[in-house]
Motif scaffolding. Structure first.
Motif, mmCIF file in Angstrom:
data_model
loop_
_atom_site.group_PDB
_atom_site.id
_atom_site.type_symbol
_atom_site.label_atom_id
_atom_site.label_comp_id
_atom_site.label_asym_id
_atom_site.label_seq_id
_atom_site.Cartn_x
_atom_site.Cartn_y
_atom_site.Cartn_z
ATOM 1 N N VAL B 50 0.851 -1.197 0.000
ATOM 2 C CA VAL B 50 0.000 0.000 0.000
ATOM 3 C C VAL B 50 0.886 1.246 0.000
ATOM 4 C CG1 VAL B 50 -1.679 1.337 1.312
ATOM 5 C CG2 VAL B 50 -1.941 -1.127 1.135
ATOM 6 N N SER B 51 1.955 1.216 0.791
ATOM 7 C CA SER B 51 2.823 2.394 0.841
ATOM 8 C C SER B 51 3.508 2.617 -0.507
ATOM 9 C CB SER B 51 3.853 2.262 1.969
ATOM 10 O OG SER B 51 4.848 1.338 1.615
ATOM 11 N N LEU B 52 3.873 1.521 -1.191
ATOM 12 C CA LEU B 52 4.485 1.686 -2.511
ATOM 13 C C LEU B 52 3.465 2.241 -3.501
ATOM 14 C CD1 LEU B 52 6.814 1.310 -4.516
ATOM 15 C CD2 LEU B 52 6.003 -1.007 -4.911
ATOM 16 N N ASP B 53 2.217 1.781 -3.378
ATOM 17 C CA ASP B 53 1.188 2.238 -4.310
ATOM 18 C C ASP B 53 0.962 3.744 -4.191
ATOM 19 O OD1 ASP B 53 -0.630 1.917 -6.320
ATOM 20 O OD2 ASP B 53 -2.299 1.582 -4.960
ATOM 21 N N LEU B 54 1.207 4.253 -2.999
ATOM 22 C CA LEU B 54 1.049 5.692 -2.794
ATOM 23 C C LEU B 54 1.937 6.469 -3.775
ATOM 24 C CD1 LEU B 54 -0.627 7.240 -0.709
ATOM 25 C CD2 LEU B 54 1.408 7.392 0.693
ATOM 26 N N ILE B 270 0.811 -4.147 -8.698
ATOM 27 C CA ILE B 270 0.250 -4.253 -10.052
ATOM 28 C C ILE B 270 -0.796 -5.360 -10.121
ATOM 29 C CG2 ILE B 270 0.823 -4.475 -12.485
ATOM 30 C CD1 ILE B 270 2.387 -2.286 -11.327
ATOM 31 N N LEU B 271 -0.459 -6.484 -9.491
ATOM 32 C CA LEU B 271 -1.359 -7.633 -9.511
ATOM 33 C C LEU B 271 -2.690 -7.282 -8.867
ATOM 34 C CD1 LEU B 271 -1.162 -10.657 -10.313
ATOM 35 C CD2 LEU B 271 -0.516 -11.141 -7.973
ATOM 36 N N GLY B 272 -2.640 -6.552 -7.765
ATOM 37 C CA GLY B 272 -3.863 -6.231 -7.040
ATOM 38 C C GLY B 272 -4.646 -5.109 -7.692
ATOM 39 N N GLY B 273 -3.939 -4.173 -8.271
ATOM 40 C CA GLY B 273 -4.615 -3.027 -8.888
ATOM 41 C C GLY B 273 -3.937 -1.746 -8.448
ATOM 42 N N MET B 274 -3.190 -1.148 -9.409
ATOM 43 C CA MET B 274 -2.421 0.043 -9.087
ATOM 44 C C MET B 274 -3.341 1.255 -8.974
ATOM 45 S SD MET B 274 0.934 1.163 -11.166
ATOM 46 C CE MET B 274 0.073 1.939 -12.494
ATOM 47 N N GLY B 275 -2.997 2.196 -8.110
ATOM 48 C CA GLY B 275 -3.812 3.395 -7.989
ATOM 49 C C GLY B 275 -5.092 3.171 -7.210
#
Lengths: 307, 332
Positions: B50-54, B270-275
């Motif tokens: 989650v922190s990377l997705d930020l 990416i697998l889970g859904g970026m953004g």
């Protein structure tokens, strides 16, 4: 005596530098022309090393081993490009990173299935065994000199290829304006495949040459890949000249750092164990510090190719 | 239409939350306590993802060095605990502090240290963008990897063992179930924080930078500062995940910041859904479960995982969460 040590370390630095150049040239070409970041470039290096080790073991001939390893690496590279990576040229860099990360996992595991998980040690070819005195009193291993010579020869050949031949002209044209080249009727897909294969071939050559001085093992590609990234960042993406200068610079900084920093720090710190500890830490980080310095001065590398 | 997709998203999230809440008692009832520690690990990696997705999904900064902050957070916990067990003063610090095993202090220190490291790495890396940024973050992470490998005092390559987990007043983290719920609470808290963040003015500026940084600069925003702040927050989040990871396995090694780790966390996003805020959680669950399951069938599971990754990149653009939650999958 210190001068001899210095000379020896400088040659070591050149040897590391030309290996990095062989890797960086392919990577920077692929980036410059296809706008593609390829993490799996290290896998071609590993494939070259393993195939050379295997063929060398079967035939006993270093030359046959290298002669087989090069086309194998190039064919694997072209196959990967045609099957998977071609679809990624117009995608985000992030997608390219992920897909090629997947490729690394695949190739590492495949290598482990074929040749087993243990590292392989390749003997130095008898023809190049032993050492010569480069100046009286300073012996240096012949094989390392051969690597330096081979790397410099490739650099010259690459320059001739790019400046003098039709393919080279197309490569340069492709790097500066892709759309225009394909609009002029050049089969751009085939050009891409050729460039990718050339990059893989150079990486395979680096791997085959590295076999006798480094362990041939799973994951060897990633270690050199990250060093290659540092080379490209320092040299500037897309520039072959930048790749050569960057590679030699990184080779020098890394080798000198490891050879001389601990001694230097011993003079600074009173406690030798502290000096050794700090020396080991700093010398393992020296090339990244070089990279940070270049970033501060020239954020796009020393030799910016375009853009 | 809008209502039905909204409820579909809520349904997916509610279902996910119920499963995560009910997991420990169910696992214990089935006598499969292994799942509790597996899912603790999954929740910790979800926090890192989650922190990377930020920075990746919301701010458009493709960092391939996120494992560095994970490692720094873990090493802060490990080193503090090491000095307690050896009764040794920490070098280069004023006063002869011999470390701590208090969770409050150690985890705060982990957050602060990883934020500082992120500040240094971010300040340099953000001078560039795009493919340079990917390579530079990767290189700096590798630098830290070698730095910790060279720290012989703390085990070098082999790392340090923790004698026991950190302690909270009134709460024993040694118990796996309790530790699991602490991880879950931390993850939910961080997601809540991120939700507030991405919907704030700051978050809008970040998303504006992702779409078109030049335009944001023309509007008068100092995008460098905004991006750096975002990078530091993400680094701090990953540092907290590292502190938890050190406690989960009671072991810290440079392997935590190896670049394949950064790659894995990126794959989760990416697998889970970026953004999206919840996508990385689904990604972490999917990737780590897939690893467990494939590893049960063959030791060469990576030869299957690798091509799956390539297929996901080529064909599944929206990720698991986008697939489950439908068009309403965007958070905030």
């Amino acid at each position: 005596m210190t001068f001899f040590l210095f000379l020896e370390q400088t040659l070591n630095a050149f040897q590391l530098g030309v290996m990095l150049f062989l890797m960086a040239a392919g990577l920077t070409l692929v980036f410059g022309i296809m706008n593609m970041i390829n993490l799996a470039h290290g896998s071609f290096y590993m494939i070259g090393a393993y195939v050379a080790a295997y063929v060398g073991h079967l035939t006993g001939s270093f030359f046959i081993a290298v002669a087989v390893a090069l086309p194998v690496a190039a064919i694997v590279g072209m196959a990967v490009e045609t099957i998977a990576l071609r679809k990624l040229y117009n995608r985000d860099h992030l997608d390219q990173v992920l897909a090629t990360f997947g490729l690394i996992l695949f190739f590492n595991e495949l290598t482990s299935i074929i040749w087993g998980p243990q590292a392989i040690f390749v003997p130095i070819p008898p023809l190049f065994a032993g050492s010569v005195e480069i100046i009286p009193g300073v012996p240096y291993p012949v094989y390392r000199l051969v690597i330096i010579a081979a790397g410099l020869a490739v650099a010259v050949l690459l320059r001739l290829l790019i400046v003098k031949t039709r393919t080279g002209m197309l490569i340069r044209a492709g790097a500066s304006n892709r759309e225009m080249v394909s609009a002029l009727g050049v089969d751009i897909d085939r050009l891409y495949t050729v460039v990718f294969g050339l990059g893989a071939l150079l990486a395979g050559l680096a791997g085959a040459l590295a076999g006798p001085i480094l362990a041939t093992e799973i994951g060897m590609g990633e270690n050199i890949l990250i060093l290659t990234f540092v080379v490209i960042i320092v040299g500037g993406i897309g520039s072959i000249r930048g790749a050569l200068i960057g590679a030699l610079l990184v080779g020098l900084v890394d080798t000198y750092g490891r050879a001389f920093l601990p001694t230097l720090l011993r003079a600074l710190f009173e406690d030798p164990s502290v000096a050794d500890g700090v020396g080991a830490s700093v010398s393992s980080m020296s090339i990244y510090i070089l990279m940070a310095v270049v970033l501060v001065i020239r954020p796009r590398g020393l030799f910016q190719a375009y853009g | 239409m809008a209502n039905s997709t909204l409820s579909r998203k809520s349904l997916v999230l509610l279902l996910g939350l119920v499963v995560l809440l009910a997991l420990p008692p169910v696992a214990l009832a089935l006598d499969e306590a292994f799942f509790i520690s597996l899912f603790s690990r999954i929740l910790i990696y979800a926090l890192a993802a989650v922190s990377l997705d930020l920075i990746l999904g919301y701010a458009g900064m493709a960092s391939l060095g996120h494992g560095a902050f994970l490692g720094v957070g873990a090493y802060v916990v490990g080193i503090l605990a090491f000095h307690v067990s050896e009764d040794l003063a920490i070098p280069f610090l004023p006063g002869a502090w011999t470390g701590t095993t208090s969770a409050v202090i150690a985890w705060s220190a982990a957050i602060v240290m990883s934020a500082l490291v992120a500040l240094a790495i971010g300040a340099l890396s953000l001078r560039t963008s795009g493919v340079y940024f990917i390579m530079i973050t990767l290189a700096f992470a590798q630098m830290l990897y070698f730095f910790f490998v060279s720290l012989v005092t703390y085990g070098g390559d082999d790392g340090v063992n923790l004698e026991q987990r950190n302690s909270f007043p009134l709460l024993d983290l040694g118990d796996d179930t309790r530790f699991y719920y602490v991880c879950l609470a931390v993850l939910l808290g961080f997601i809540y924080l991120c939700q507030r963040l991405v919907n704030s003015r700051f978050g809008m500026v970040m998303r504006g930078c992702k779409q078109n940084e030049t335009r944001m600069r023309a509007l008068g925003f100092e995008t460098y500062k905004y991006k750096l702040a975002c990078f530091v927050i993400a680094g701090a989040g990953a540092g907290l995940a590292g502190a938890l990871a050190a406690n989960q396995s009671e072991f810290v090694s440079p392997g935590l910041m190896h670049w394949t780790r950064s790659g894995e966390v990126m794959v989760m996003v990416i697998l889970g859904g970026m953004g999206t805020l919840f996508g990385p959680v689904f990604g972490a669950i999917a990737l780590l479960l897939m690893e467990e399951i494939l590893a049960a069938y063959t030791q060469h599971w990576m030869i299957i995982l690798g091509p799956i990754l390539i297929l996901v990149v080529l064909f599944a653009r929206r990720g698991i969460y986008g697939f489950l939650a439908g068009d309403g999958g965007r958070d905030g």
